[in-house]
Design a protein around this motif. Sequence first.
Motif, short mmCIF file in Angstrom:
data_model
loop_
_atom_site.label_atom_id
_atom_site.label_comp_id
_atom_site.label_asym_id
_atom_site.label_seq_id
_atom_site.Cartn_x
_atom_site.Cartn_y
_atom_site.Cartn_z
N THR A 28 0.84 -1.20 0.00
CA THR A 28 0.00 0.00 0.00
C THR A 28 0.88 1.25 0.00
O THR A 28 0.64 2.19 -0.76
CB THR A 28 -0.95 0.00 1.21
OG1 THR A 28 -1.81 -1.16 1.11
CG2 THR A 28 -1.80 1.25 1.25
N ALA A 29 1.92 1.25 0.83
CA ALA A 29 2.85 2.38 0.88
C ALA A 29 3.57 2.58 -0.45
O ALA A 29 3.96 3.69 -0.80
CB ALA A 29 3.87 2.17 2.01
N ALA A 30 3.73 1.50 -1.22
CA ALA A 30 4.39 1.57 -2.53
C ALA A 30 3.46 2.14 -3.60
O ALA A 30 3.88 2.34 -4.74
CB ALA A 30 4.89 0.19 -2.94
N GLY A 31 2.19 2.36 -3.25
CA GLY A 31 1.27 2.98 -4.19
C GLY A 31 0.17 2.10 -4.73
O GLY A 31 -0.66 2.55 -5.52
N PHE A 32 0.14 0.83 -4.34
CA PHE A 32 -0.94 -0.04 -4.77
C PHE A 32 -2.18 0.26 -3.93
O PHE A 32 -2.07 0.72 -2.79
CB PHE A 32 -0.55 -1.51 -4.62
CG PHE A 32 0.61 -1.92 -5.49
CD1 PHE A 32 0.47 -2.01 -6.87
CD2 PHE A 32 1.85 -2.20 -4.93
CE1 PHE A 32 1.55 -2.38 -7.68
CE2 PHE A 32 2.92 -2.58 -5.72
CZ PHE A 32 2.77 -2.66 -7.10
N THR A 33 -3.35 -0.01 -4.48
CA THR A 33 -4.59 0.24 -3.75
C THR A 33 -5.40 -1.04 -3.60
O THR A 33 -5.15 -2.03 -4.31
CB THR A 33 -5.45 1.31 -4.46
OG1 THR A 33 -5.73 0.86 -5.80
CG2 THR A 33 -4.73 2.65 -4.52
N ASN A 34 -6.35 -1.00 -2.67
CA ASN A 34 -7.23 -2.15 -2.40
C ASN A 34 -6.43 -3.43 -2.20
O ASN A 34 -6.79 -4.49 -2.71
CB ASN A 34 -8.26 -2.33 -3.51
CG ASN A 34 -9.19 -1.14 -3.63
OD1 ASN A 34 -9.62 -0.58 -2.62
ND2 ASN A 34 -9.50 -0.74 -4.85
N VAL A 35 -5.34 -3.34 -1.46
CA VAL A 35 -4.45 -4.47 -1.24
C VAL A 35 -5.06 -5.41 -0.21
O VAL A 35 -5.45 -4.98 0.88
CB VAL A 35 -3.07 -3.99 -0.74
CG1 VAL A 35 -2.16 -5.18 -0.45
CG2 VAL A 35 -2.43 -3.05 -1.76
N ARG A 36 -5.17 -6.67 -0.58
CA ARG A 36 -5.60 -7.69 0.39
C ARG A 36 -4.76 -8.95 0.18
O ARG A 36 -4.42 -9.29 -0.94
CB ARG A 36 -7.10 -7.99 0.28
CG ARG A 36 -7.52 -8.75 -0.93
CD ARG A 36 -9.03 -9.08 -0.90
NE ARG A 36 -9.46 -9.65 -2.15
CZ ARG A 36 -9.48 -10.96 -2.42
NH1 ARG A 36 -9.10 -11.83 -1.53
NH2 ARG A 36 -9.87 -11.39 -3.60
N THR A 37 -4.44 -9.58 1.29
CA THR A 37 -3.66 -10.82 1.21
C THR A 37 -4.61 -12.00 1.33
O THR A 37 -5.69 -11.89 1.93
CB THR A 37 -2.59 -10.87 2.31
OG1 THR A 37 -3.21 -10.80 3.58
CG2 THR A 37 -1.59 -9.73 2.14
N VAL A 38 -4.20 -13.11 0.76
CA VAL A 38 -5.01 -14.33 0.77
C VAL A 38 -4.13 -15.44 1.33
O VAL A 38 -3.10 -15.77 0.74
CB VAL A 38 -5.49 -14.68 -0.66
CG1 VAL A 38 -6.32 -15.95 -0.64
CG2 VAL A 38 -6.26 -13.52 -1.27
N LEU A 39 -4.53 -15.98 2.45
CA LEU A 39 -3.76 -16.98 3.17
C LEU A 39 -2.41 -16.38 3.59
O LEU A 39 -2.16 -15.20 3.40
CB LEU A 39 -3.58 -18.26 2.34
CG LEU A 39 -4.89 -18.92 1.86
CD1 LEU A 39 -4.59 -20.05 0.90
CD2 LEU A 39 -5.68 -19.42 3.06
#
Length: 173
Positions: A28-39
């Motif tokens: 997210t800090a790198a500029g990506f949005t709507n970041v979610r992790t899976v497992l």
Amino acid sequence: MTTYAAFLRGVNVGGVNLKMADVAAALTAAGFTNVRTVLASGNVVLDSTAKVAGVRKKAEAALRENFGYDAWVLAYDLETVRAIDAAYPFEREVDGYQSYVTFVADAAVLGELAKLGDQAGAEEKIRRGDGVIYWQVPKGATLDSAIGKTMGKPRYKSSTTTRNLRTLAKVLR
């Protein structure tokens, strides 16, 4: 804006232990949005305006900077992952077997891995797909399989990563 699946190689299975909340924060800090992790095995879904190569490069740089390890990320837009999953050529659920997709970012490596089908034992199935190797192997025999023995070699680490079909289903939700 495009939604991507980013697959981190060797996270929480090969000595690189990361908390997924920290991975999400770094991306997210790198500029990506709507970041979610899976497992907890290095699967991330995120949005970006960048093209796929840019997503990979930016994610690798963020992980290297934040966690100090030689990060390798394979990124695909979510529709590509959906098509790869849908094209799985073997019966998806076979009792006593694991069903996998190995994502391959290097065409030469893809060709090498596809040739392993000639060396596979009777119990292991290997088939080349579009940028991937599909394979199925008896449970407990993954590391001793033709693909398993090969994937651990340093040559393949920067351009490949493997996920089972159950993980892909969760990424695609």
